[in-house]
Design a protein around this motif. Structure first.
Motif, PDB file in Angstrom:
ATOM      1  N   TYR A 152       1.106  -1.239   0.126  1.00 51.19           N
ATOM      2  CA  TYR A 152       0.095   0.100  -0.283  1.00 51.19           C
ATOM      3  C   TYR A 152       0.829   1.396   0.104  1.00 51.19           C
ATOM      4  O   TYR A 152       0.479   2.240  -0.722  1.00 51.19           O
ATOM      5  N   THR A 155       1.962   1.614  -3.521  1.00 54.31           N
ATOM      6  CA  THR A 155       0.695   2.262  -4.335  1.00 54.31           C
ATOM      7  C   THR A 155       0.587   3.708  -4.058  1.00 54.31           C
ATOM      8  O   THR A 155       0.548   4.381  -5.099  1.00 54.31           O
ATOM      9  N   GLN A 159       0.956   6.893  -6.795  1.00 50.87           N
ATOM     10  CA  GLN A 159      -0.093   7.793  -6.919  1.00 50.87           C
ATOM     11  C   GLN A 159       0.299   9.238  -6.686  1.00 50.87           C
ATOM     12  O   GLN A 159       0.296  10.111  -7.533  1.00 50.87           O
ATOM     13  N   LEU A 210      -0.033   2.506 -11.989  1.00 52.58           N
ATOM     14  CA  LEU A 210      -0.902   2.705 -11.204  1.00 52.58           C
ATOM     15  C   LEU A 210      -1.798   1.717 -10.765  1.00 52.58           C
ATOM     16  O   LEU A 210      -1.844   1.223  -9.511  1.00 52.58           O
ATOM     17  N   MET A 211      -2.459   1.284 -11.611  1.00 54.84           N
ATOM     18  CA  MET A 211      -3.590   0.018 -11.755  1.00 54.84           C
ATOM     19  C   MET A 211      -2.681  -1.307 -11.310  1.00 54.84           C
ATOM     20  O   MET A 211      -3.243  -2.002 -10.327  1.00 54.84           O
ATOM     21  N   GLN A 214      -2.080  -0.904  -7.506  1.00 53.59           N
ATOM     22  CA  GLN A 214      -2.898  -0.921  -6.937  1.00 53.59           C
ATOM     23  C   GLN A 214      -3.719  -2.147  -6.661  1.00 53.59           C
ATOM     24  O   GLN A 214      -4.099  -2.722  -5.509  1.00 53.59           O
ATOM     25  N   TYR A 215      -3.691  -2.905  -7.574  1.00 56.39           N
ATOM     26  CA  TYR A 215      -4.173  -4.225  -7.765  1.00 56.39           C
ATOM     27  C   TYR A 215      -3.346  -5.287  -7.081  1.00 56.39           C
ATOM     28  O   TYR A 215      -3.772  -6.157  -6.120  1.00 56.39           O
ATOM     29  N   GLU A 218      -4.073  -4.722  -3.328  1.00 54.91           N
ATOM     30  CA  GLU A 218      -5.304  -5.263  -2.857  1.00 54.91           C
ATOM     31  C   GLU A 218      -5.067  -6.859  -2.896  1.00 54.91           C
ATOM     32  O   GLU A 218      -5.498  -7.328  -1.916  1.00 54.91           O
TER      33      GLU A 218
END
Length: 249
Positions: A152, A155, A159, A210-211, A214-215, A218
């Motif tokens: 995180y 990420t 961002q 970025l995706m 993030q993925y 998660e």
């Protein structure tokens, strides 16, 4: 250099042609002047001379228009070969490299297909060792939690970098649009279009990275929760043994 020499050669030929035309009208004018001391007016000869002079003048006008058209064509060709600068290219390339460096700082489970399965199984085993001590389980759980927090954090770093690039992208877009609107030739128009496409591609790369970050975060967090739930069930089953916590005598 070769193109400039070609332009100079064509202009020289056009100037020679114009000089020749002017010589023709001068000779015609001299020929139209009688050489006799006594001037005798000949209407038919005078009319013929007028027609000849008019036709010669028309030819000269046509040649002048042709020279003007050729000069305009050469000027347009020179404009079509003029290039346009792209000073934002280095900044765009550096931005992509910076984001790639952030993506390469992934800890625990990295963005690499090779070795991904081994890393995942090592951190999230499917079977539980009955001889595993409580301290070892605590250490493993702590490692998974740290990995999830690091994911995180990474990420958020990506961002932040993308958000900082928005202002720079806006300035780059303003400069590229200004060059596009001020383009003089076809080459400058095409280059300005390519610059806009390069900026768009760079932004697409940022979104994809970025995706991915993030993925990944998660997915690691979901795996950690599932692993914690599975370990809790295993610990409960081990504590209960046969399924009866108390057997009366």
């Amino acid at each position: 250099m070769i193109h400039n020499l070609h332009l100079k050669t064509r202009f020289a030929h056009l100037i020679v042609a114009l000089g020749t035309a002017c010589s023709v009208i001068a000779v015609t004018t001299v020929a139209a002047t009688p050489a006799q001391a006594v001037i005798v007016f000949d209407p038919s000869n005078y009319s013929q001379n007028i027609l000849t002079a008019a036709r010669t003048l028309e030819q000269i006008n046509n040649q002048i228009r042709m020279l003007q058209n050729q000069a305009t064509s050469l000027t347009n060709q020179a404009k079509n070969l003029t290039t346009v600068s792209f000073p934002e290219l280095q900044a765009i390339t550096q931005t992509i490299q910076q984001i790639n460096q952030l993506m390469g700082q992934a800890q625990g489970i990295r963005f690499r297909v090779a070795g991904l399965d081994q890393q995942f199984r090592q951190m999230f085993p499917q079977s539980f060792n009955q001889a595993l001590t409580v301290n070892a389980r605590v250490v493993a759980a702590r490692t998974r939690l740290d990995t999830s927090m690091a994911a995180y954090k990474q990420t958020m770093m990506v961002q932040s970098r993308v958000a900082e690039n928005v202002e720079a992208d806006a300035q780059a877009l303003t400069g590229i649009v200004a060059r596009s609107q001020g383009a003089e030739g076809a080459l400058q128009v095409a280059q300005a279009t390519n610059q806009l496409l390069a900026l768009t591609a760079k932004q697409q790369f940022q979104i994809q990275q970025l995706m991915a970050a993030q993925y990944r975060a998660e997915a690691i967090e979901q795996a950690r929760k599932v692993q914690a739930e599975a370990e809790a069930k295993a610990a409960t089953a081990k504590f209960l043994g046969t399924g009866s916590a108390y057997t009366p005598h």
